[in-house]
Design a protein around this motif. Structure first.
Motif, PDB file in Angstrom:
ATOM      1  N   ARG A 268       0.830  -1.201   0.000  1.00 38.36           N
ATOM      2  CA  ARG A 268       0.000   0.000   0.000  1.00 38.36           C
ATOM      3  C   ARG A 268       0.869   1.259   0.000  1.00 38.36           C
TER       4      ARG A 268
ATOM      5  N   GLY B  32      -2.495   4.512   2.292  1.00 38.52           N
ATOM      6  CA  GLY B  32      -3.174   3.270   2.645  1.00 38.52           C
ATOM      7  C   GLY B  32      -3.901   2.619   1.491  1.00 38.52           C
TER       8      GLY B  32
ATOM      9  N   ASN C   5       4.583   0.221   0.884  1.00 40.82           N
ATOM     10  CA  ASN C   5       4.677  -0.272   2.255  1.00 40.82           C
ATOM     11  C   ASN C   5       4.158  -1.701   2.354  1.00 40.82           C
TER      12      ASN C   5
ATOM     13  N   CYS D 109       2.265  -4.215   4.123  1.00 44.25           N
ATOM     14  CA  CYS D 109       1.222  -4.141   5.151  1.00 44.25           C
ATOM     15  C   CYS D 109       0.697  -5.538   5.463  1.00 44.25           C
TER      16      CYS D 109
ATOM     17  N   ARG E   6      -2.119  -8.054   7.765  1.00 44.46           N
ATOM     18  CA  ARG E   6      -3.354  -8.220   8.545  1.00 44.46           C
ATOM     19  C   ARG E   6      -3.348  -9.632   9.110  1.00 44.46           C
TER      20      ARG E   6
ATOM     21  N   SER F  63      -0.968   2.092  10.954  1.00 41.40           N
ATOM     22  CA  SER F  63      -2.101   1.259  10.548  1.00 41.40           C
ATOM     23  C   SER F  63      -2.948   2.002   9.522  1.00 41.40           C
TER      24      SER F  63
ATOM     25  N   TRP G 224      -4.908  -2.897   8.491  1.00 40.15           N
ATOM     26  CA  TRP G 224      -3.584  -3.227   7.941  1.00 40.15           C
ATOM     27  C   TRP G 224      -2.496  -2.496   8.729  1.00 40.15           C
TER      28      TRP G 224
ATOM     29  N   THR H 171       1.871  -1.729   9.252  1.00 36.70           N
ATOM     30  CA  THR H 171       3.176  -1.732   8.599  1.00 36.70           C
ATOM     31  C   THR H 171       4.220  -1.121   9.521  1.00 36.70           C
TER      32      THR H 171
END
Length: 468
Positions: free
Chosen positions: A296, A300, A310, A312, A314, A333, A337, A339
């Motif tokens: 992302r 985001g 990035n 990310c 979950r 966040s 998600w 990172t």
């Protein structure tokens, strides 16, 4: 549950089987359970554990997380002033839970915090984050499945238990009912002796350790054919280390993975015996069980496959956040998600790691990550290790330069350029090479790209130019 209820189970089912071995001192499951249970009543709600590797460490760690207790593990090699500072911070920031002196050696509620983790970082004071019991249970289930840990395995993690890699290996084995071994301190000869005499089947270590063990093991004819699993973390395996490990432990599946203390496991891959790796590649496998990975941008928003951004994550293994040290960037966040700012991309479902954004080199309008250059150089025959950095350049903004440590004899810029032909894009290749006797490292042993530039600018005698 993290692992205490499991210790109770193994102590009932296999009381006299070995649980933990440190420097030849052994505890079976019943001894471990009983010794830890004796300490629970006198253990505070928040413990700072700071001691060298020993079976007593394992006992005290188990007692320190019983019920709703929390534990912070400090590195005993840190300066006394730093240790005292962290103890003060833990006592000030950690919220103490109500504990019952009559508590048994049992796990507390899954959603309660039990571990106060400390990142090594590059600053004088490590950041502190917390993990819940449930997050570690999910991590155990994922890693046991991914790495294929069995009860008849004997795991040797020869590094300090204060390091998260080894502390996790200890707890994972306690959870799985599998024997765990370590040493008072890392010593190549002692590791070889344990492999030879203690039926070790599984190694958990960092690449530098694996390289030393493999190269010296072949020289000393140390038989590692009984090793069936090698797990490496900390940095991606370079081609020479992988080749040496293949020759020394021919029957081992060699695993490497990407993760972060705040995120737990993210992705990984296993190379079965005889399976070749990808020289100079940045790929670090597919997501762990129960983990989703997305690339992302800074807003985001997901980017197209093959585009970098990035990394990310979950999953249910992500930490609860920081007690201190949160600058808003260390763990970010985007909704669900998370990172830590590492950059990478996805290709055909595999995650590729490029490194931290702060390390990126901007040259002639192109983004180059030194990690990618270093992996490619390490795959060139004759290169033992490499470090890359960006040097100011009036024309390009920055130019890529690299320092290499030859594996033996000398090496030329022509050999380096030829070696990179098939494994690194032309616009990412260094414009200047230097020969080094050793990699520049910080006081904490981390490779320092800024120190390479300092050596070059100061015309340090440890740096010899090879030209472009």
């Amino acid at each position: 549950m993290p692992f205490l209820n499991k210790i109770q189970r193994w102590a009932e089912q296999r009381p006299h089987h070995t649980a933990v071995v440190v420097a030849g001192r052994r505890l079976d499951w019943a001894e471990l359970r009983d010794a830890a249970a004796e300490l629970v009543a006198e253990t505070k709600s928040v413990t700072t554990l700071c001691e060298a590797n020993s079976v007593d460490f394992a006992v005290r760690f188990a007692a320190a997380v019983a019920g709703t207790r929390q534990c912070a593990v400090l590195d005993p090699s840190w300066p006394a002033a730093l240790q005292e500072d962290i103890v003060r911070r833990v006592e000030a920031c950690a919220v103490p839970a109500q504990v019952d002196p009559d508590d048994a050696l049992a796990d507390g509620p899954p959603d309660t915090g039990f571990l106060i983790g400390l990142t090594s970082g590059t600053t004088s004071v490590p950041k502190a984050f917390t993990r819940s019991r449930h997050s570690w249970q999910q991590s155990f289930d994922a890693s046991i499945e991914f790495f294929g840990l069995r009860q008849d395995d004997v795991t040797l993690a020869p590094g300090p238990l204060a390091a998260s890699l080894n502390l996790y290996a200890l707890a994972e084995c306690l959870y799985a009912g599998s024997e765990f071994q370590t040493l008072e301190s890392f010593d190549v000869g002692d590791v070889h002796a344990a492999i030879t005499h203690d039926r070790v089947t599984r190694l958990v270590l960092v690449p530098t350790m694996l390289r030393m063990l493999s190269e010296r093991g072949m020289t000393g004819c140390v038989d590692a054919s009984g090793i069936r699993t090698i797990i490496c973390a900390g940095s991606k395996l370079d081609a020479r280390t992988l080749e040496a490990a293949r020759r020394w432990a021919p029957n081992a599946t060699i695993y490497e993975y990407y993760g972060a203390s705040e995120l737990s496991f993210v992705s990984g891959l296993g190379l079965a015996a005889g399976q070749p790796g990808t020289p100079g590649g940045t790929g670090i496998g597919r997501p762990f069980p129960g983990v989703e990975v997305s690339i992302r941008d800074d807003a985001g928003t997901g980017v197209p496959e093959g585009s970098y951004g990035n990394i990310c994550v979950r999953s249910g293994m992500v930490s609860n956040g920081y007690l201190w040290g949160d600058d808003g960037e260390a763990l970010r966040s985007f909704g669900s998600w998370f990172t830590v700012g590492d950059q990478g991309y996805l290709a055909d479902g595999e995650l590729h790691i490029l490194g931290r954004r702060a390390d990126m080199i901007l040259t002639a309008g192109r983004n180059v990550y030194p990690h990618e250059v270093e992996l490619a150089l390490a795959a060139v025959p004759g290169v033992a290790a490499a470090v890359a950095a960006g040097m100011p350049d009036d024309l390009r903004g920055q130019r890529v330069v690299a320092g290499v440590v030859p594996s033996q004899g000398g090496i030329t810029a022509t050999q380096l350029r030829a070696g990179l032909e098939e494994i690194l894009a032309r616009d990412k290749r260094p414009l200047q090479y230097y020969v080094l006797p050793e990699l520049p490292t910080t006081d904490r042993g981390k490779v320092s790209r800024s120190m390479l530039l300092e050596w070059i600018n100061a015309r340090d005698p440890r740096v010899r130019s090879l030209g472009g």
